[in-house]
Scaffold this active site. Structure first.
Site, PDB file in Angstrom:
ATOM      1  N   ARG A   1      45.590  37.637  50.358  1.00  0.00           N
ATOM      2  CA  ARG A   1      44.534  37.294  51.315  1.00  0.00           C
ATOM      3  C   ARG A   1      44.294  35.801  51.248  1.00  0.00           C
ATOM      4  O   ARG A   1      43.565  35.309  50.389  1.00  0.00           O
ATOM      5  CB  ARG A   1      43.250  38.065  50.977  1.00  0.00           C
ATOM      6  CG  ARG A   1      42.302  38.194  52.189  1.00  0.00           C
ATOM      7  CD  ARG A   1      40.907  38.617  51.759  1.00  0.00           C
ATOM      8  NE  ARG A   1      40.209  37.490  51.187  1.00  0.00           N
ATOM      9  CZ  ARG A   1      39.312  37.571  50.198  1.00  0.00           C
ATOM     10  NH1 ARG A   1      39.013  38.726  49.656  1.00  0.00           N
ATOM     11  NH2 ARG A   1      38.722  36.481  49.739  1.00  0.00           N
ATOM     12  N   HIS A  54      37.224  36.682  52.809  1.00  0.00           N
ATOM     13  CA  HIS A  54      37.148  38.115  53.137  1.00  0.00           C
ATOM     14  C   HIS A  54      36.754  38.300  54.606  1.00  0.00           C
ATOM     15  O   HIS A  54      37.361  39.083  55.338  1.00  0.00           O
ATOM     16  CB  HIS A  54      36.133  38.785  52.212  1.00  0.00           C
ATOM     17  CG  HIS A  54      35.852  40.205  52.557  1.00  0.00           C
ATOM     18  ND1 HIS A  54      36.795  41.203  52.411  1.00  0.00           N
ATOM     19  CD2 HIS A  54      34.738  40.805  53.059  1.00  0.00           C
ATOM     20  CE1 HIS A  54      36.272  42.363  52.805  1.00  0.00           C
ATOM     21  NE2 HIS A  54      35.037  42.142  53.205  1.00  0.00           N
ATOM     22  N   TYR A  58      34.294  32.605  43.834  1.00  0.00           N
ATOM     23  CA  TYR A  58      34.809  33.586  42.863  1.00  0.00           C
ATOM     24  C   TYR A  58      36.299  33.457  42.564  1.00  0.00           C
ATOM     25  O   TYR A  58      36.822  34.216  41.760  1.00  0.00           O
ATOM     26  CB  TYR A  58      34.496  35.030  43.321  1.00  0.00           C
ATOM     27  CG  TYR A  58      34.989  35.370  44.717  1.00  0.00           C
ATOM     28  CD1 TYR A  58      36.326  35.715  44.933  1.00  0.00           C
ATOM     29  CD2 TYR A  58      34.128  35.343  45.811  1.00  0.00           C
ATOM     30  CE1 TYR A  58      36.781  36.019  46.210  1.00  0.00           C
ATOM     31  CE2 TYR A  58      34.583  35.655  47.097  1.00  0.00           C
ATOM     32  CZ  TYR A  58      35.898  35.995  47.290  1.00  0.00           C
ATOM     33  OH  TYR A  58      36.360  36.294  48.551  1.00  0.00           O
TER      34      TYR A  58
HETATM   35  C1  LIG Z   1      32.379  53.010  51.470  1.00  0.00           C
HETATM   36  C2  LIG Z   1      32.221  51.517  51.399  1.00  0.00           C
HETATM   37  N1  LIG Z   1      31.874  50.941  50.241  1.00  0.00           N
HETATM   38  C3  LIG Z   1      31.729  49.593  50.169  1.00  0.00           C
HETATM   39  C4  LIG Z   1      31.929  48.808  51.274  1.00  0.00           C
HETATM   40  C5  LIG Z   1      31.775  47.295  51.185  1.00  0.00           C
HETATM   41  N2  LIG Z   1      33.095  46.661  51.279  1.00  0.00           N
HETATM   42  C6  LIG Z   1      33.510  46.095  52.413  1.00  0.00           C
HETATM   43  S1  LIG Z   1      35.044  45.447  52.272  1.00  0.00           S
HETATM   44  C7  LIG Z   1      35.177  45.930  50.671  1.00  0.00           C
HETATM   45  C8  LIG Z   1      36.414  45.620  49.877  1.00  0.00           C
HETATM   46  C9  LIG Z   1      37.624  46.327  50.391  1.00  0.00           C
HETATM   47  O1  LIG Z   1      38.777  45.799  49.780  1.00  0.00           O
HETATM   48  P1  LIG Z   1      40.220  46.284  50.163  1.00  0.00           P
HETATM   49  O2  LIG Z   1      40.221  47.762  50.371  1.00  0.00           O
HETATM   50  O3  LIG Z   1      41.137  45.743  49.147  1.00  0.00           O
HETATM   51  O4  LIG Z   1      40.494  45.648  51.585  1.00  0.00           O
HETATM   52  P2  LIG Z   1      40.535  44.125  52.072  1.00  0.00           P
HETATM   53  O5  LIG Z   1      39.117  43.764  52.455  1.00  0.00           O
HETATM   54  O6  LIG Z   1      41.064  43.288  50.972  1.00  0.00           O
HETATM   55  O7  LIG Z   1      41.411  44.132  53.266  1.00  0.00           O
HETATM   56  C10 LIG Z   1      34.011  46.574  50.257  1.00  0.00           C
HETATM   57  C11 LIG Z   1      33.779  47.099  48.905  1.00  0.00           C
HETATM   58  C12 LIG Z   1      32.287  49.458  52.482  1.00  0.00           C
HETATM   59  N3  LIG Z   1      32.543  48.786  53.598  1.00  0.00           N
HETATM   60  N4  LIG Z   1      32.430  50.811  52.518  1.00  0.00           N
END
Ligand SMILES: Cc1ncc(C[n+]2csc(CCOP(=O)(O)OP(=O)(O)O)c2C)c(N)n1
Length: 343
Positions: free
Chosen positions: A246, A250, A259
């Site tokens: 990435r 985010h 971080y």
């Molecule tokens: C059920 C749920 N828990 C927490 C969140 C908050 N949240 C949004 S993005 C994220 C991280 C996701 O990381 P990843 O699956 O690695 O995907 P990336 O964002 O790196 O594409 C979190 C914890 C959410 N959207 N839904």
């Protein structure tokens, strides 16, 4: 332990005989360039207050576009918020994508005939749905395959396990693509799991797992293509782990320097997928600076037209915010709807 599939080196040399001809490779590069332009321009629109929070995908174009190109027209794509590149490659109109990220109701439901489910924000909830679409298609003899995306962080959710296990047991025609981009917001992959080789988990479900260089368009396209063919032949699901990074924050609301060491991000950026593909094509004599210039001009015009189209969407009525939650309104929903209508 699974090895990592790659076809093209970071400096754009073919490492093996390529499974696609020059014309197809150019098509793939164009789709990645189109996605990159969307991402860049979307960030500008967000900064101007013309989009809401926007999750960037810079650096993940090969993983998304390569996977989407492996689908047939009748196949379904199930994206998370990160997969705008995959969605527009599989036919989501640019204007609809912009309206979605503008939080405009005209972007909430995708046009008839577009086989892309709306972007999922609740992590991993798309996976059981994707398996449901795949299983239903099989029961009904539709013949479609479903491509389901998830992030590395998303694989830690219970929904991911349930979806993988169900799909394996019922041989659902679904391909899971994990974009392992190193981060779940501020949590690095090694803080999320002991074994960071996510493809290894496939063995636990009794399905094939393939680890692929997610910055190599050719490798992703080929690996996902084989998995799609397997699913279509009734041989069940595959877990593909596309290893990428990435490079961007985010979302447009995030500051990654809080971080992580952004000099590492700079280093990782040297392996970004577009430059690699362009170098490959130029080495094959299939691309030039003039072609690049013409393509960018064409893509800018396409994007400008999409913005103009999105700007013409009618001002939403306040009650739209509670519509389309359920097929038939329940009493609470109806009360809210009536109050918002001022009646
Ligand atoms: C059920 C749920 N828990 C927490 C969140 C908050 N949240 C949004 S993005 C994220 C991280 C996701 O990381 P990843 O699956 O690695 O995907 P990336 O964002 O790196 O594409 C979190 C914890 C959410 N959207 N839904």
């Amino acid at each position: 332990m699974t090895g990592t599939v790659s076809y093209v080196s970071e400096d754009g040399r073919a490492l093996a005989e390529l499974p696609f001809g020059a014309e197809e490779l150019v098509r793939g590069y164009r789709a990645m360039r189109r996605a990159r332009l969307f991402d860049e321009r979307a960030v500008t629109l967000q900064r101007q207050g013309r989009l809401g929070v926007y999750p960037l995908f810079r650096g993940q174009e090969a993983a998304q576009v390569g996977a989407a190109l492996a689908l047939g027209e009748g196949d379904w794509l199930v994206p998370t918020y990160r997969e705008t590149a995959a969605a527009i490659t599989h036919g989501l109109p640019l204007a609809t994508a912009l309206l979605y990220w503008r939080a405009h109701p005209s972007g909430w439901s995708f046009p008839e005939g577009v086989r892309v489910l709306p972007f999922y924000v609740p992590i991993a909830t798309q996976l059981p749905h994707a398996v449901g679409v795949a299983h239903a298609g099989r029961l009904r003899g539709e013949g479609w395959v479903v491509l389901a995306f998830v992030g590395d962080g998303g694989t830690s959710e219970g929904d991911a396990h349930e979806a993988l296990n169900f799909a394996a047991v019922f041989s659902a025609p679904v391909v899971f693509v994990v974009q392992n981009n190193g981060w779940a917001i501020s949590v690095p992959t090694e803080r999320q799991m002991r074994n960071t080789r996510i493809a290894d988990r496939a063995a636990g479900y009794g399905i094939p797992g393939v680890r692929v260089d997610g910055n190599d368009l050719v490798a992703v396209w080929d690996v996902v293509g084989r998995a799609v063919a397997r699913a279509r032949a009734g041989e069940g699901p595959t877990l593909v782990e596309a290893v990428t990074y990435r490079l961007a924050p985010h979302t447009t609301s995030d500051d990654p320097s809080r971080y992580r060491d952004e000099s590492v991000t700079g280093e990782r950026g040297k392996a970004e997928p577009l430059a690699r593909m362009r170098a490959l094509l130029q080495g094959l004599g299939a691309w030039s600076d003039q072609r690049e210039e013409a393509l960018v001009a064409e893509l800018r015009a396409e994007f400008d037209a999409a913005v103009a189209e999105a700007d013409e969407a009618p001002e939403p009525a306040p009650e739209a915010i509670v519509e389309e939650v359920y097929a038939a309104m329940g009493p609470d929903q109806r009360r809210a709807w009536e109050a918002l209508r001022g009646g």
